[in-house]
Design a protein around this motif. Structure first.
Motif, PDB file in Angstrom:
ATOM      1  N   MET A   1     -41.681 -26.749  -3.189  1.00 37.13           N
ATOM      2  CA  MET A   1     -40.304 -26.935  -2.758  1.00 37.13           C
ATOM      3  C   MET A   1     -39.851 -25.818  -1.830  1.00 37.13           C
ATOM      4  N   GLY A   2     -38.963 -26.153  -0.922  1.00 39.45           N
ATOM      5  CA  GLY A   2     -38.398 -25.138  -0.035  1.00 39.45           C
ATOM      6  C   GLY A   2     -36.957 -24.858  -0.389  1.00 39.45           C
ATOM      7  N   CYS A   3     -36.045 -25.608   0.255  1.00 35.33           N
ATOM      8  CA  CYS A   3     -34.618 -25.302   0.134  1.00 35.33           C
ATOM      9  C   CYS A   3     -34.001 -25.786  -1.175  1.00 35.33           C
ATOM     10  N   MET A  57     -32.122 -28.137  -1.388  1.00 37.84           N
ATOM     11  CA  MET A  57     -30.821 -28.709  -1.043  1.00 37.84           C
ATOM     12  C   MET A  57     -30.977 -30.042  -0.316  1.00 37.84           C
ATOM     13  N   GLY A  58     -32.218 -30.469  -0.139  1.00 40.47           N
ATOM     14  CA  GLY A  58     -32.439 -31.757   0.521  1.00 40.47           C
ATOM     15  C   GLY A  58     -32.573 -31.675   2.022  1.00 40.47           C
ATOM     16  N   VAL A  59     -32.593 -30.473   2.591  1.00 43.80           N
ATOM     17  CA  VAL A  59     -32.621 -30.390   4.053  1.00 43.80           C
ATOM     18  C   VAL A  59     -34.018 -30.224   4.645  1.00 43.80           C
ATOM     19  N   CYS A  60     -34.923 -29.530   3.938  1.00 49.02           N
ATOM     20  CA  CYS A  60     -36.175 -29.154   4.620  1.00 49.02           C
ATOM     21  C   CYS A  60     -37.243 -30.235   4.502  1.00 49.02           C
ATOM     22  N   ARG A  61     -37.120 -31.104   3.559  1.00 47.71           N
ATOM     23  CA  ARG A  61     -38.037 -32.226   3.343  1.00 47.71           C
ATOM     24  C   ARG A  61     -39.470 -31.762   3.053  1.00 47.71           C
ATOM     25  N   ALA A  62     -39.605 -30.581   2.443  1.00 45.06           N
ATOM     26  CA  ALA A  62     -40.934 -30.098   2.071  1.00 45.06           C
ATOM     27  C   ALA A  62     -41.430 -30.815   0.819  1.00 45.06           C
ATOM     28  N   CYS A  63     -40.513 -31.221  -0.064  1.00 39.58           N
ATOM     29  CA  CYS A  63     -40.910 -31.663  -1.400  1.00 39.58           C
ATOM     30  C   CYS A  63     -40.983 -33.175  -1.552  1.00 39.58           C
ATOM     31  N   VAL A  64     -41.175 -33.906  -0.466  1.00 40.31           N
ATOM     32  CA  VAL A  64     -41.123 -35.366  -0.590  1.00 40.31           C
ATOM     33  C   VAL A  64     -42.371 -35.941  -1.264  1.00 40.31           C
ATOM     34  N   ARG A  75     -37.106 -37.185  -1.804  1.00 46.70           N
ATOM     35  CA  ARG A  75     -37.122 -35.743  -2.009  1.00 46.70           C
ATOM     36  C   ARG A  75     -37.073 -35.461  -3.511  1.00 46.70           C
TER      37      ARG A  75
END
Lengths: 396, 274
Positions: free
Chosen positions: B228-230, B232-239, B248
């Motif tokens: 995971m990154g942010c 907060m739903g913005v970086c889309r790393a954790c999809v 996400r």
């Protein structure tokens, strides 16, 4: 009536002497009680209290009579919450684009601006740059998409986005209410792609400029445009022909000659530049003996790349006459000041927001405090202060 | 969700599972629900940079405390795992989706693997007074199991270990068939191979005839993990890939319907393929 605290869900201590039936009965009784309390709690609440579920600040009886002294108080409270009020932080971040302050949220680290609005007051930012937007929806890259590095992160998201039409349709109405200008970050594989996205986004509420992402390291061909001065100029020229809004080109540090690209896009009509996008990097998972990122390499961001970004900002700012926005590892007002003195007219805060969602606002506050403490008329006095032409000559 | 400076109350080692951190954070505790997580900043500086997500392991609204299990992974995880009483901790949360227990559920079956015990313990503590709860936990050895004294006494606790050092030798899926017949609802959290095994059981149930034990599998809820990154739903790393497309883990998740999660060889399905 004094405000009653909003309902709290009771965590009952477990008592082993009760039978499960007794416990269930007790639980259902308590549930009924709570429901009554919940409704009763709204009695005598003001409209604001009922709507927000929070007690009004002073606790006095709600009143519909507008009281001038309370408006002054509210204004004072707002100014206290916004230490930047009354300080001239406004800058021209691109030809024809003046913002209230020089702090932008960087593309890819702030979504569509609406997400962080749940946590911070985004209307205090200079502008928000949205997530890279392409012609068609993109699912993005395989996992893993993120890896931590010393004072930074590597990412390989792959421009996952719902496509220009969906972005305009879904987020236009939300941007209209956000209270902050939006710069649309445009990405593509061909000149037509860039033109399509810009034309699609034209007329979307709150959009004040376009930032051309000619430098995404995480999609095939994404960096092609940003590495070749001729191609970068071509895409800039094509976009300028379809919009009157300012066009900013985001430079890649991975180009063989960044300054040449900067000069070429200025010549082609770019109104501003962002320096820089992420730096190519990699990490290996030693246990699995393969790269951590699904695409192998990715883009490095965060404080780790700040010296690189600062160096390129300094070089580019001297080579062009359009404004430059510094980006790369900005975490604080001090970092932002370095970029401004290196010739940037504004900065973007990106990766720092992940660690501290308040970082962009702290930069705004810190810049205001600096301008005040130094007795400057405006933050603009600092732009390029460290450039050789304006500052003291550098040692040979 | 809020930003809150929590204060560490206690740090207790739980076998090989990790450090159990009790943190006083009334704001987060007052808003948190089972399945949600808190994003913890590893220090005040920028190296290490990323916050770490931890699922709530206990939510005590009355005391204003939360508990999380911290595995000392990476420099950030190590820093957090080493916090002691009185230390401040920068918290962002609660984040993500929560488990939903149906009102008419009489028999609740919880399945945990490794640190996946976290949200299952919250559910066990909350639901033990309302319905029958059975918790199944699997681990490599007895040292990887959650201690039974930290569960409500009325919860039936079934354990499996891969080395047979405690409970049933094997995996959680080995003991599930007889429990699924009893259960009205199934909730699980654990490593991807465990969830993928549940996914296969669900697929079999979906194809098979109507037999007892089918309903809880079809409606099962699972909490998943992803880098995971942010948060907060913005970086889309954790999809991850779901029936509804990319989702996400930090926003649409971490709790998903098992039926919606797409697996591939015991792991999350590859993102980006059509």
């Amino acid at each position: 009536m004094p405000w009653r605290r909003p309902r709290r869900r009771e965590e009952r201590a477990y008592e082993s002497r009760e039978s499960p039936e007794e416990r269930l009965e007790r639980a259902s009784e308590a549930e009924e009680e709570r429901d009554t309390v919940e409704l009763a709690a709204l009695d005598g609440a003001s409209i604001v209290e009922a709507a927000t579920g929070e007690p009004e600040a002073d606790g006095s009886a709600p009143s519909l009579v507008i009281d001038a002294s309370r408006i002054d108080e509210a204004r004072a409270a707002r100014d206290a919450a916004r230490p930047e009020e009354g300080v001239d932080l406004s800058v021209e971040v691109a030809r024809g684009l003046r913002l209230r302050n020089p702090v932008l949220a960087a593309s890819g680290t702030f979504g569509q601006g609406t997400e962080y609005a749940e946590l911070i007051d985004v209307s205090r930012l200079g502008a928000v740059v949205n997530k890279g937007t392409t012609r068609n929806p993109r699912p993005g890259n395989p996992q893993y998409r993120i890896a931590e590095t010393p004072a930074g992160i590597l990412n390989s998201i792959g421009l996952e986005n719902p496509g220009a039409e969906e972005v305009a349709r879904t987020y236009g109405p939300r941007w209209a209410k956000l209270g902050v200008p939006v710069v649309v970050n445009v990405a593509g594989y061909s000149v037509d792609d860039y033109v399509f996205v810009v034309e699609t986004m034209l007329g979307t509420p709150a959009v004040v400029a376009f930032e051309l992402n000619v430098s995404c390291p995480n999609v095939k061909g994404g960096m092609l445009f940003g590495c070749d001065p001729l191609l970068a100029a071509e895409v800039t020229r094509a976009v300028k022909q379809v919009t009157d809004l300012p066009v900013i080109v985001k430079l890649t540090p991975n180009a063989p000659d960044v300054v040449a690209v900067a000069r070429a896009v200025e010549e082609a009509g770019a109104d501003g530049l962002t320096a820089i996008n992420t730096v190519l990097g990699m990490r290996i998972d030693v246990a699995r003996r393969r790269p951590i990122l699904g695409t192998g390499s990715g883009g490095l961001s965060g404080p780790a790349i700040r010296p690189i970004a600062l160096h390129l900002t300094y070089q580019v700012a001297q080579a062009v006459s359009i404004p430059v926005i510094g980006a790369g590892g900005v975490t604080s007002a001090r970092d932002a000041l370095e970029f401004l003195m290196a010739g940037a007219s504004a900065v973007q805060v990106g990766t720092a927001t992940f660690a501290d969602p308040e970082a962009p606002l702290r930069v705004v506050e810190g810049l205001a405090a600096y301008v005040r403490a130094q007795g400057l008329a405006s933050i603009r006095e600092l732009i390029g202060a460290a450039l050789p032409a304006r500052g003291a000559p550098l040692a040979e | 969700m809020i930003l809150e400076e929590g204060r560490v109350v206690a740090n207790t080692a739980i076998g090989e599972l990790g450090a159990l951190l009790q943190v006083h954070a009334p704001g987060v505790a007052g808003r948190a629900a089972a399945g949600q997580f808190v994003h913890v900043r590893p220090g005040r500086g920028w190296d290490p940079l990323l916050r770490r997500p931890y699922s709530f392991n206990r939510i005590d609204r009355r005391a204003g405390d939360i508990e999380v299990i911290v595995k000392p992974l990476g420099t950030g995880g190590e820093w957090i795992a080493e916090r002691g009483p009185g230390d401040a901790l920068d918290l962002l949360g609660p984040l993500g989706s929560a488990f939903v227990v149906r009102r008419d559920t009489r028999n609740l079956l919880l399945v945990a693997g490794g640190t996946g015990i976290a949200p299952m313990r919250v559910l066990a503590e909350r639901e033990a007074a309302r319905r029958n709860v059975t918790l199944v936990m699997g681990g490599r050895s007895v040292a990887h199991l959650w201690p039974s004294e930290r569960l409500p006494a009325s919860v039936e606790y079934v354990t499996t270990t891969e080395d047979g050092s405690f409970g049933v030798r094997g995996r959680v899926t080995d003991v599930l068939p007889r429990l699924l017949v009893w259960a009205d609802q199934l909730m699980a959290c654990g490593p991807w191979p465990m969830l993928a095994a549940l996914g296969r059981m669900r697929d079999d149930a979906a194809r098979g005839p109507t037999v007892p034990g089918r309903a809880p599998l079809l409606e099962a809820q699972v909490a998943v993990e992803q880098h995971m990154g942010c948060a907060m739903g913005v970086c889309r790393a954790c999809v991850i890939v779901t029936a509804q497309g990319n989702a996400r883990v930090c926003r649409e998740g971490p709790v998903f319907a098992l039926a919606d999660v797409r697996f591939e060889a015991g792991e999350p399905a590859t993102v980006g393929l059509p």
